[in-house]
Design a protein around this motif. Structure first.
Motif, mmCIF file in Angstrom:
data_model
loop_
_atom_site.group_PDB
_atom_site.id
_atom_site.type_symbol
_atom_site.label_atom_id
_atom_site.label_comp_id
_atom_site.label_asym_id
_atom_site.label_seq_id
_atom_site.Cartn_x
_atom_site.Cartn_y
_atom_site.Cartn_z
ATOM 1 N N LEU A 163 13.450 18.922 -40.835
ATOM 2 C CA LEU A 163 12.256 18.456 -40.126
ATOM 3 C C LEU A 163 11.719 19.514 -39.163
ATOM 4 O O LEU A 163 12.498 20.262 -38.570
ATOM 5 N N PRO A 164 10.404 19.508 -38.947
ATOM 6 C CA PRO A 164 9.867 20.357 -37.889
ATOM 7 C C PRO A 164 10.253 19.803 -36.516
ATOM 8 O O PRO A 164 10.520 18.603 -36.368
ATOM 9 N N ASP A 165 10.294 20.673 -35.534
ATOM 10 C CA ASP A 165 10.585 20.288 -34.158
ATOM 11 C C ASP A 165 9.495 19.336 -33.657
ATOM 12 O O ASP A 165 8.307 19.561 -33.902
ATOM 13 N N ALA A 166 9.893 18.294 -32.958
ATOM 14 C CA ALA A 166 8.929 17.320 -32.429
ATOM 15 C C ALA A 166 8.350 17.739 -31.078
ATOM 16 O O ALA A 166 7.339 17.176 -30.643
ATOM 17 N N SER A 167 8.946 18.697 -30.412
ATOM 18 C CA SER A 167 8.533 19.060 -29.045
ATOM 19 C C SER A 167 7.050 19.396 -28.904
ATOM 20 O O SER A 167 6.397 18.893 -27.978
ATOM 21 N N LEU A 202 6.091 9.596 -35.879
ATOM 22 C CA LEU A 202 6.792 9.870 -37.132
ATOM 23 C C LEU A 202 7.964 10.816 -36.892
ATOM 24 O O LEU A 202 9.100 10.535 -37.304
ATOM 25 N N LEU A 203 7.716 11.922 -36.211
ATOM 26 C CA LEU A 203 8.769 12.913 -36.003
ATOM 27 C C LEU A 203 9.900 12.383 -35.127
ATOM 28 O O LEU A 203 11.081 12.627 -35.415
ATOM 29 N N VAL A 204 9.560 11.644 -34.078
ATOM 30 C CA VAL A 204 10.604 11.088 -33.217
ATOM 31 C C VAL A 204 11.488 10.125 -34.012
ATOM 32 O O VAL A 204 12.715 10.159 -33.902
ATOM 33 N N CYS A 205 10.879 9.280 -34.812
ATOM 34 C CA CYS A 205 11.657 8.339 -35.626
ATOM 35 C C CYS A 205 12.534 9.065 -36.636
ATOM 36 O O CYS A 205 13.717 8.740 -36.791
ATOM 37 N N LEU A 206 11.977 10.025 -37.330
ATOM 38 C CA LEU A 206 12.756 10.732 -38.344
ATOM 39 C C LEU A 206 13.903 11.513 -37.716
ATOM 40 O O LEU A 206 15.012 11.535 -38.257
ATOM 41 N N HIS A 207 13.673 12.139 -36.565
ATOM 42 C CA HIS A 207 14.764 12.820 -35.864
ATOM 43 C C HIS A 207 15.821 11.816 -35.408
ATOM 44 O O HIS A 207 17.024 12.108 -35.444
#
Length: 157
Positions: free
Chosen positions: A11-15, A108-113
């Motif tokens: 995954l790409p970084d969510a920051s 999306l990214l927070v959930c996937l991480h």
């Protein structure tokens, strides 16, 4: 609608996306039990009763598997995982007036991480809506022969 598969270990970084939504004074955080009724009512009124039911399930997990986007202490978006089935992302939605600020991508990214941190290697996005967006955002791939998906035969009012 087609199901998609996402490699959680790539995954790409969510920051950067979290920083972008903060510029719009939007906070992304995990939901907490006392707000379950507020969130499920909002989801039901905004996106329908099926998504409200799935959100209810996400709030019954420990830790809660529903993430929220808030603006001025008001709910403007949500995303859940493990709501219908194990390893499934969704439902997710953002208030129409708040779209275009990167809120959906951040959720999306927070959930996937979060799913990866919980031990999943892959996530399934069931009956995905914006397929090309998911492909571009997280490298999702289509799962062959996944239509009509697990939702076939689901009761509808």
């Amino acid at each position: 609608m087609t199901d998609l598969l996402v490699r959680l270990y790539a995954l790409p970084d969510a920051s950067p996306d979290l920083a972008r939504v903060r510029e719009h004074n939007v906070d992304i955080r995990r939901g907490i039990a006392p707000e379950k009724h507020i969130v499920t009512q909002w989801v039901g009124a905004t996106f329908g009763p099926h998504w409200a039911s799935e959100t209810d399930v996400a709030f019954n997990r420990s830790p809660v598997s529903c993430w929220l986007a808030t603006f001025e202490n008001r709910l403007v978006g949500f995303a859940c995982w493990d709501a219908s089935y194990k390893a499934y992302f969704g439902p997710t939605g953002v208030d129409e007036a708040q779209r275009g600020k990167g809120i959906g991508k951040a959720l999306l990214l927070v959930c996937l991480h979060d799913m990866y941190a919980a031990g999943y290697a892959y996530a399934i996005i069931g009956a995905a809506g914006p397929i090309d967006w998911y492909k571009q955002t997280v490298g999702a791939i289509e799962i062959p022969d996944s239509t009509p998906s697990i939702y076939r035969g689901m009761l509808r009012k």
